[in-house]
Design a protein around this motif. Structure first.
Motif, mmCIF file in Angstrom:
data_model
loop_
_atom_site.group_PDB
_atom_site.id
_atom_site.type_symbol
_atom_site.label_atom_id
_atom_site.label_comp_id
_atom_site.label_asym_id
_atom_site.label_seq_id
_atom_site.Cartn_x
_atom_site.Cartn_y
_atom_site.Cartn_z
ATOM 1 N N THR A 1 -17.575 -60.696 -42.343
ATOM 2 C CA THR A 1 -16.707 -61.294 -42.327
ATOM 3 C C THR A 1 -15.852 -61.723 -43.841
ATOM 4 O O THR A 1 -16.710 -61.058 -44.826
ATOM 5 C CB THR A 1 -17.210 -62.726 -42.076
ATOM 6 O OG1 THR A 1 -17.623 -62.955 -40.955
ATOM 7 C CG2 THR A 1 -16.060 -63.391 -42.452
ATOM 8 N N ARG B 1 -14.984 -58.932 -38.969
ATOM 9 C CA ARG B 1 -14.283 -60.556 -38.776
ATOM 10 C C ARG B 1 -14.020 -61.361 -39.892
ATOM 11 O O ARG B 1 -13.829 -60.752 -41.252
ATOM 12 C CB ARG B 1 -15.796 -61.053 -38.839
ATOM 13 C CG ARG B 1 -15.951 -60.358 -37.036
ATOM 14 C CD ARG B 1 -17.811 -61.038 -37.543
ATOM 15 N NE ARG B 1 -18.008 -60.998 -35.561
ATOM 16 C CZ ARG B 1 -19.858 -61.036 -35.563
ATOM 17 N NH1 ARG B 1 -19.874 -61.853 -36.859
ATOM 18 N NH2 ARG B 1 -19.522 -61.423 -34.552
ATOM 19 N N ALA C 1 -17.260 -68.447 -33.869
ATOM 20 C CA ALA C 1 -16.536 -67.809 -33.324
ATOM 21 C C ALA C 1 -15.419 -67.589 -32.211
ATOM 22 O O ALA C 1 -15.636 -68.915 -31.803
ATOM 23 C CB ALA C 1 -16.836 -66.675 -32.058
ATOM 24 N N ILE D 1 -13.063 -65.394 -31.232
ATOM 25 C CA ILE D 1 -12.660 -63.531 -30.871
ATOM 26 C C ILE D 1 -11.656 -63.327 -29.763
ATOM 27 O O ILE D 1 -11.729 -63.682 -28.619
ATOM 28 C CB ILE D 1 -13.973 -63.090 -30.905
ATOM 29 C CG1 ILE D 1 -15.170 -63.058 -32.177
ATOM 30 C CG2 ILE D 1 -13.663 -61.445 -30.962
ATOM 31 C CD1 ILE D 1 -16.021 -62.678 -32.213
ATOM 32 N N SER E 1 -11.772 -62.807 -35.181
ATOM 33 C CA SER E 1 -11.017 -60.911 -34.623
ATOM 34 C C SER E 1 -10.689 -60.930 -33.272
ATOM 35 O O SER E 1 -10.826 -61.880 -32.696
ATOM 36 C CB SER E 1 -12.657 -60.765 -35.563
ATOM 37 O OG SER E 1 -13.057 -60.730 -33.804
#
Length: 291
Positions: A290, A190, A132, A134, A156
């Motif tokens: 994703t 994502r 991740a 993020i 993201s």
């Protein structure tokens, strides 16, 4: 620094491997969520690397499965109420302030201010990203000059779900282009490392088990260049970005960011639009996955 409720082990580790300093976020149990303790530990580690004449390149890494899941908005080590000595912004401390005054003071220092400070580090920085990356994790990667991503990395910025137009260090249009930035923000989805590479947001995508090897090979190749030449070249590119409006654009969006916080607080329960770590994770799971 006053009392700190976070009794975890070192939240940032530091080591030197030849000409490369490795700065590693070390809150793996919380996906390296960034609290203020981590922010100031990162700053101290970066300062140490800058002052060491033998260090030519800095690698920023995250311990564990993930690089960083973003700002700490719900772990036991969340320390937004703790006083730290300001390093990035010449502004009053946030702890004894209220409302928008408190939020603006804190985020000017620990988020926007620190990221700008780190972007100006005169040594090349390479982010080594897995898992991740993020929201606030993006900011940590984006201040680096190069990003090497594992093929399991995903990216993201879902804070539009809070009614907020992106994270505080608003580099989106510059690191991926305006149309990609709008899709990235409008959907909150994502996006894979492969997609990020297509957008130009990351330099290289490599197999997960080769991430460390490939990152250090790149760092060592850069380290063979003259140190002052690297510093001047980094400054030249950063100045060009700023002439394209990056710094002024961030200032304007930072104002919109805080307007959104104030709106949320006025019409709802809190400045985050009623969202927390659990509801944000749940909302992400309900998305399209994703890309």
């Amino acid at each position: 620094m006053t009392d700190n409720p976070d009794h975890e082990a070192e939240v940032v580790t530091y080591e030197v491997r030849g000409p490369v300093a490795v700065v590693t976020m070390n809150r793996p149990d919380y996906r390296n969520a960034q609290n203020s303790r981590m922010t100031y530990a990162l700053d101290a580690a970066f300062g140490r690397a800058v002052e060491d004449p033998e260090v030519k390149v800095i690698v920023l890494a995250g311990n564990g499965k993930h690089f960083s899941a973003g700002h700490d908005i719900g772990t036991p080590g969340r320390d937004h109420h703790v006083r730290y000595e300001n390093k990035a912004a010449l502004w009053w401390d946030h702890v004894d302030r209220a409302g928008g005054d408190q939020r603006f003071a804190r985020e000017s220092e620990v988020y926007l201010g620190m990221c700008r400070r780190w972007r100006e580090i005169p040594k090349p920085m390479v982010a080594m990203v897995q898992g991740a990356c993020i929201a606030g994790g993006l900011m940590l990667a984006w201040v680096c000059d190069l990003i090497v991503a594992a093929d399991d990395a995903f990216f993201s910025d879902p804070v539009v779900r809070m009614g907020i137009p992106g994270v505080e260090y608003f580099a989106h249009p510059w690191v991926m282009g305006p149309r990609a930035a709008k899709e990235f923000l409008f959907t909150g989805d994502r996006f894979s490392a492969a997609q990020a590479e297509k957008w130009g947001m990351v330099n290289r995508v490599v197999p997960r088990d080769e991430l460390t090897t490939e990152t250090f090979a790149l760092a060592e190749r850069i380290a063979a260049m003259p140190q002052f030449g690297l510093a001047l070249t980094k400054k030249a590119v950063n100045q060009a970005e700023d002439l394209m409006g990056m710094r002024a654009g961030m200032d304007s969006v930072f104002g919109l960011h805080h307007f959104a916080h104030a709106h949320n607080a006025e019409v709802g329960a809190d400045s985050l639009g009623g969202m927390n770590a659990r509801t944000m994770k749940s909302a992400a799971a309900e998305g399209n996955g994703t890309k």
